[in-house]
Design an enzyme around this catalytic site. Structure first.
Site, short mmCIF file in Angstrom:
data_model
loop_
_atom_site.label_atom_id
_atom_site.label_comp_id
_atom_site.label_asym_id
_atom_site.label_seq_id
_atom_site.Cartn_x
_atom_site.Cartn_y
_atom_site.Cartn_z
N GLY A 1 31.40 63.95 69.70
CA GLY A 1 30.64 64.52 68.60
C GLY A 1 31.46 65.29 67.57
N LEU B 1 27.92 53.65 70.62
CA LEU B 1 28.50 52.46 71.26
C LEU B 1 27.49 51.38 71.58
CD1 LEU B 1 31.17 54.14 73.55
CD2 LEU B 1 31.37 53.27 71.21
N ILE C 1 22.91 48.22 67.00
CA ILE C 1 21.64 48.69 66.43
C ILE C 1 20.67 47.50 66.38
CG2 ILE C 1 20.56 49.71 64.39
CD1 ILE C 1 22.50 51.57 65.88
N ASN D 1 28.19 53.46 59.13
CA ASN D 1 29.04 53.59 60.32
C ASN D 1 30.46 53.89 59.88
OD1 ASN D 1 29.78 53.38 63.12
ND2 ASN D 1 30.74 51.42 62.63
N HIS E 1 34.34 53.29 61.19
CA HIS E 1 35.16 52.58 62.18
C HIS E 1 36.60 53.06 62.01
CE1 HIS E 1 36.26 49.39 64.95
NE2 HIS E 1 37.29 49.18 64.17
N ASP F 1 30.20 45.83 62.88
CA ASP F 1 31.28 46.11 61.90
C ASP F 1 31.36 45.08 60.77
OD1 ASP F 1 33.40 47.16 64.64
OD2 ASP F 1 31.93 48.26 63.45
C1 GRF Z 1 35.51 58.22 66.00
O1 GRF Z 1 36.86 57.88 66.17
C2 GRF Z 1 34.86 57.25 65.05
O2 GRF Z 1 35.75 56.69 64.10
C3 GRF Z 1 34.40 56.17 65.96
O3 GRF Z 1 34.02 56.80 67.17
C4 GRF Z 1 34.71 58.03 67.27
C5 GRF Z 1 33.68 59.10 67.44
O4 GRF Z 1 34.29 60.25 67.86
N1 GRF Z 1 33.27 55.46 65.37
P1 GRF Z 1 33.39 61.59 67.97
O5 GRF Z 1 32.36 61.35 69.04
O6 GRF Z 1 32.78 61.81 66.61
O7 GRF Z 1 34.38 62.65 68.35
#
Ligand code: GRF
Length: 193
Positions: free
Chosen positions: A15, A88, A91, A105, A107, A148
């Site tokens: 988060g 993860l 959707i 999103n 990435h 993606d």
């Molecule tokens: C981040 O590296 C983001 O780019 C990817 O997932 C990770 C999320 O990390 N989609 P966090 O839970 O916000 O620390």
């Protein structure tokens, strides 16, 4: 002041992005973070939500939260915009249709390189390292039915060198996430939700 738009952040991890987005929109006149949606009861993102007094919704693999469908909860709460930050799960069509061009999103690579199913978190930085890339970075894109593959709205890159490891690559990419993601969300909402 017109009604502030409501953002729901979907995440499955620590988060860190959610924390930055929540604080960025704390006193923002355009939008606010309504809450966090998570598919893992123990994920750090739920603690971030609790610490910041925003709603927390835990869902199962069918996107049900308790007996309710998640879409119902979001509509009842009048959520305007969805942000995926380390979420993860794919959707479902019900959500991508209800929130067309209203789901972003982030990435942690320069798509289309090192994206697609299974490419998340450390797997991405390891792939960038293994490919001996001279750059990595972030891609912020709309979310459609495919992993993606939605329209890209923003990319930022960072140079890599022979001293970099998957861990240092992740550190460099996270700095870009912190710097750019909240502003790009605000810009996208301002342009058209
Ligand atoms: C981040 O590296 C983001 O780019 C990817 O997932 C990770 C999320 O990390 N989609 P966090 O839970 O916000 O620390």
């Amino acid at each position: 002041m017109s009604k502030r738009k409501k953002i729901a952040i979907f995440g499955s991890g620590a988060g860190s992005n959610a924390e930055q987005i929540i604080s960025y929109f704390k006193n923002n006149e355009l939008a606010q973070v309504w809450g966090v949606v998570c598919n893992k009861k123990q994920a750090g993102i739920l603690k971030v939500a609790a610490n910041n007094n925003v709603e927390r919704v835990v869902i199962n693999s069918d996107f049900k939260c308790g007996e309710q469908e998640l879409l119902e909860v979001l509509k009842d709460a009048q959520v305007d915009f969805i942000v995926l930050a380390g979420f993860l799960r794919k959707i479902p069509l019900s959500l991508t249709r209800a929130y067309e061009n209203r789901i972003l999103n982030i990435h942690p690579s320069l798509l289309p390189k090192h994206g697609g199913k299974g490419m998340y978190g450390k797997h991405v930085h390891q792939a960038v390292f293994d490919a001996k890339e001279h750059q990595s970075g972030i891609t912020i894109h709309f979310v459609n039915e495919e992993y993606d593959e939605g329209a890209i709205i923003f990319q930022a890159s960072v140079d890599l060198d022979a001293n970099d490891s998957p861990e240092t690559i992740e550190e460099k990419v996270r700095l870009l996430e912190k710097k750019h993601f909240p502003q790009q969300i605000e810009k996208t909402i301002r342009n058209g939700v």
